[in-house]
Design a protein around this motif. Structure first.
Motif, short mmCIF file in Angstrom:
data_model
loop_
_atom_site.label_atom_id
_atom_site.label_comp_id
_atom_site.label_asym_id
_atom_site.label_seq_id
_atom_site.Cartn_x
_atom_site.Cartn_y
_atom_site.Cartn_z
N LEU A 118 0.82 -1.21 0.00
CA LEU A 118 0.00 0.00 0.00
C LEU A 118 0.86 1.25 0.00
O LEU A 118 0.53 2.25 -0.67
CB LEU A 118 -0.92 0.00 1.21
N LEU A 119 1.96 1.23 0.74
CA LEU A 119 2.85 2.38 0.77
C LEU A 119 3.43 2.65 -0.62
O LEU A 119 3.48 3.80 -1.08
CB LEU A 119 3.97 2.17 1.77
N ALA A 120 3.87 1.58 -1.29
CA ALA A 120 4.41 1.75 -2.64
C ALA A 120 3.37 2.33 -3.58
O ALA A 120 3.67 3.20 -4.41
CB ALA A 120 4.93 0.41 -3.17
N LEU A 121 2.13 1.85 -3.47
CA LEU A 121 1.06 2.37 -4.32
C LEU A 121 0.79 3.83 -4.02
O LEU A 121 0.66 4.66 -4.93
CB LEU A 121 -0.21 1.54 -4.11
N ARG A 122 0.71 4.18 -2.73
CA ARG A 122 0.46 5.57 -2.36
C ARG A 122 1.58 6.49 -2.87
O ARG A 122 1.32 7.57 -3.40
CB ARG A 122 0.37 5.71 -0.84
N CYS A 123 2.82 6.05 -2.75
CA CYS A 123 3.95 6.89 -3.18
C CYS A 123 3.96 7.07 -4.70
O CYS A 123 4.40 8.10 -5.20
CB CYS A 123 5.27 6.29 -2.72
N SER A 124 3.48 6.07 -5.42
CA SER A 124 3.44 6.20 -6.88
C SER A 124 2.40 7.22 -7.32
O SER A 124 2.50 7.81 -8.40
CB SER A 124 3.15 4.84 -7.54
N LEU A 125 1.39 7.46 -6.46
CA LEU A 125 0.30 8.37 -6.81
C LEU A 125 0.50 9.78 -6.25
O LEU A 125 0.01 10.75 -6.82
CB LEU A 125 -1.03 7.80 -6.29
N ILE A 126 1.23 9.90 -5.15
CA ILE A 126 1.44 11.21 -4.53
C ILE A 126 2.36 12.05 -5.40
O ILE A 126 3.44 11.60 -5.81
CB ILE A 126 2.07 11.06 -3.12
N GLU A 127 1.96 13.27 -5.71
CA GLU A 127 2.81 14.20 -6.44
C GLU A 127 3.26 15.36 -5.55
O GLU A 127 4.32 15.93 -5.78
CB GLU A 127 2.06 14.75 -7.66
N GLN A 128 2.43 15.73 -4.57
CA GLN A 128 2.75 16.85 -3.69
C GLN A 128 3.50 16.32 -2.46
O GLN A 128 2.91 15.72 -1.58
CB GLN A 128 1.46 17.57 -3.29
N TRP A 129 4.79 16.56 -2.41
CA TRP A 129 5.64 15.98 -1.39
C TRP A 129 5.97 16.96 -0.26
O TRP A 129 6.54 16.56 0.76
CB TRP A 129 6.95 15.51 -2.00
N HIS A 130 5.63 18.23 -0.40
CA HIS A 130 6.14 19.25 0.52
C HIS A 130 5.72 19.02 1.98
O HIS A 130 6.47 19.34 2.90
CB HIS A 130 5.72 20.64 0.06
N ARG A 131 4.53 18.46 2.18
CA ARG A 131 4.12 18.23 3.58
C ARG A 131 4.99 17.15 4.23
O ARG A 131 5.07 17.08 5.46
CB ARG A 131 2.65 17.84 3.62
N LEU A 132 5.64 16.31 3.43
CA LEU A 132 6.51 15.27 3.98
C LEU A 132 7.88 15.81 4.36
O LEU A 132 8.65 15.13 5.03
CB LEU A 132 6.68 14.13 2.97
N ASP A 133 8.20 17.03 3.91
CA ASP A 133 9.52 17.60 4.16
C ASP A 133 9.81 17.73 5.65
O ASP A 133 10.95 17.55 6.08
CB ASP A 133 9.61 18.96 3.47
N ALA A 134 8.81 18.04 6.44
CA ALA A 134 9.00 18.27 7.88
C ALA A 134 8.85 17.00 8.70
O ALA A 134 8.99 17.04 9.93
CB ALA A 134 8.00 19.32 8.37
#
Length: 437
Positions: A118-134
């Motif tokens: 599920l994590l791999a699938l979610r990461c393939s679909l996520i384009e907006q990464w900025h919230r993960l920066d923190a």
């Protein structure tokens, strides 16, 4: 009046920038300290073949690379191949290339396997990464996978690659690692497809060098730069190690941040301090030519305390034409802090250490399999992209007028790739009015 630019660094970024600037009519001089152009992408004689010092591969999202191939009429040299990934865990080799492989992997619970997918699938679909920066990657991965699955899979990769920094890495960096490779699958159920150039990256470097010479670009390999000349908050040129001063309208540095800081001590102190606070780890890469394959995997991740690296890359499982006789090319990278004692080991010690580890990964392996061995070292291989790193990434424009920076930290959240550095070069050319971004 003809405009002039001096470019420091003859790796892919410097060569790509020289290509863009010369196409736009600028007079370009490129300086490279090493005797050959190519930087970390250059190749070397390895027995009867030439091979890259560090492994490279292409993903479907590497559009900058594909654009440059088209500009050089090299599209015909691009090859794609379905590859396999493996995972060596607790003394056992697992295939790790497909959903079916993941479901059969008994190193973690069934729930952990499902959450991993599920994590791999979610990461393939996520384009907006900025919230993960923190967000710290470790905490993010534990929430996504569970503690046991994290410890079995991602923890050894982060710990071995980033050493004492492993718990500081941003989740955005991990997201991009998963995202880039996942996008190389047509769908999550398809096999991973990776690309390479016929003839290796040497094909690209050689074509760029030839194109630049045709345009009259002054290429100066074997010419170290001593300093960047700055007067009155404006760049004036470059001084080489022999004391020669070269005047330019603009200067672009395509070198690692620590080198840039050393070359430009006249930059504003606060700016230099901010750049100097960005940490790096180095790499020692052992390249081996083996009589036969170590495994069927192109990329083999490793979680075993007896093995001092977190993975190895069998390049001929991606590009079987890299050797003419069916022998195998294996890259074994050790990512290390700059003060790690392994940096003081000689080549023979490192090859012997690899040999012992390979016999753990494949009990059939014997030291006699090694036909040729070479060791490459780079002290600034990987930027330490901790939480909040997006705010620390240096811009292309420096505080000094007409002094520009092209540097791998600017690729964040991505890792350093040739395609990424080509894109960075295009951005600098656009700032100088010499290209479309």
């Amino acid at each position: 009046m003809e405009r002039t630019i001096g470019i420091i660094g003859g790796g892919p970024a410097g060569l790509a920038l020289a290509d863009d600037m010369s196409r736009a009519g600028w007079s370009v001089t490129l300086f490279e300290a090493a005797p050959e152009l190519g930087g970390l992408a250059r190749s070397f004689a390895f027995g009867d073949i030439r091979i890259e010092r560090y492994y490279h591969f292409l993903c479907g999202s590497d559009t900058g690379y594909f654009r440059k191939l088209a500009e050089l009429d090299l599209g015909h040299a691009l090859r794609w191949r379905a590859t396999k990934m493996g995972f060596f865990y607790r003394g056992r080799m697992y295939p790790f290339s497909s959903v079916a492989d993941l479901l059969r992997f008994d190193g973690i619970s069934l729930l952990g396997r499902l959450r991993y997918g599920l994590l791999a699938l979610r990461c393939s679909l996520i384009e907006q990464w900025h919230r993960l920066d923190a967000v710290p990657a470790e905490a993010w991965l534990i929430r996504a996978l569970g503690h046991d699955a994290y410890k079995a899979t991602w923890y050894p990769l982060l710990r071995v690659k980033f050493d004492r920094f492993h718990d500081q890495i941003s989740a955005a960096w991990v997201w991009h690692r998963i995202h880039r490779v996942a996008r190389s699958r047509r769908t999550p159920l398809h096999k991973e497809r990776l690309g390479f150039l016929a003839g290796g990256t040497d094909t690209l470097v050689t074509a760029l060098e030839a194109r630049l010479r045709e345009r009259g670009v002054c290429l100066r390999p074997g010419t170290p730069v001593r300093r960047i000349v700055i007067e009155g908050a404006r760049v004036r040129g470059i001084e080489t190690a022999d004391g020669t001063r070269w005047p330019f309208d603009a200067v672009a540095a395509a070198v690692p941040l620590p080198h840039f800081v050393r070359l430009a001590p006249d930059l504003p102190p606060a700016y230099l301090a901010a750049l100097g606070a960005i940490d790096f780890i180095g790499v020692i890469c052992v390249t081996l030519r083996l009589r036969q394959r170590l495994s069927e995997s192109f990329w083999l991740n490793v979680n075993d305390e007896r093995v001092p690296f977190n993975g190895c890359i069998e390049y001929t499982n991606l590009n079987p034409d890299a050797t003419p006789d069916g022998t195998s090319i294996l890259y074994v990278p050790f990512y290390l802090p700059l003060n790690h004692p392994r940096f003081a080991h000689d080549d023979q010690q490192l090859v012997a250490e690899c040999s012992r580890a390979l016999s753990i990964l494949n009990p059939r392996f014997r030291p006699e399999w090694i036909l040729h061995a070479s060791v490459s070292r780079d002290p600034y291989a990987q930027v330490i992209c901790g939480t909040g790193f997006a705010a620390r990434v240096p811009r292309h424009r420096t505080p000094v007028e007409n002094l520009f920076l092209v540097e791998s930290s600017q690729l964040y959240p991505a890792d350093r790739t040739i395609s990424g550095t080509i894109d960075l070069a295009r951005e600098v050319a656009a700032l100088l009015g010499a290209a479309q971004p």
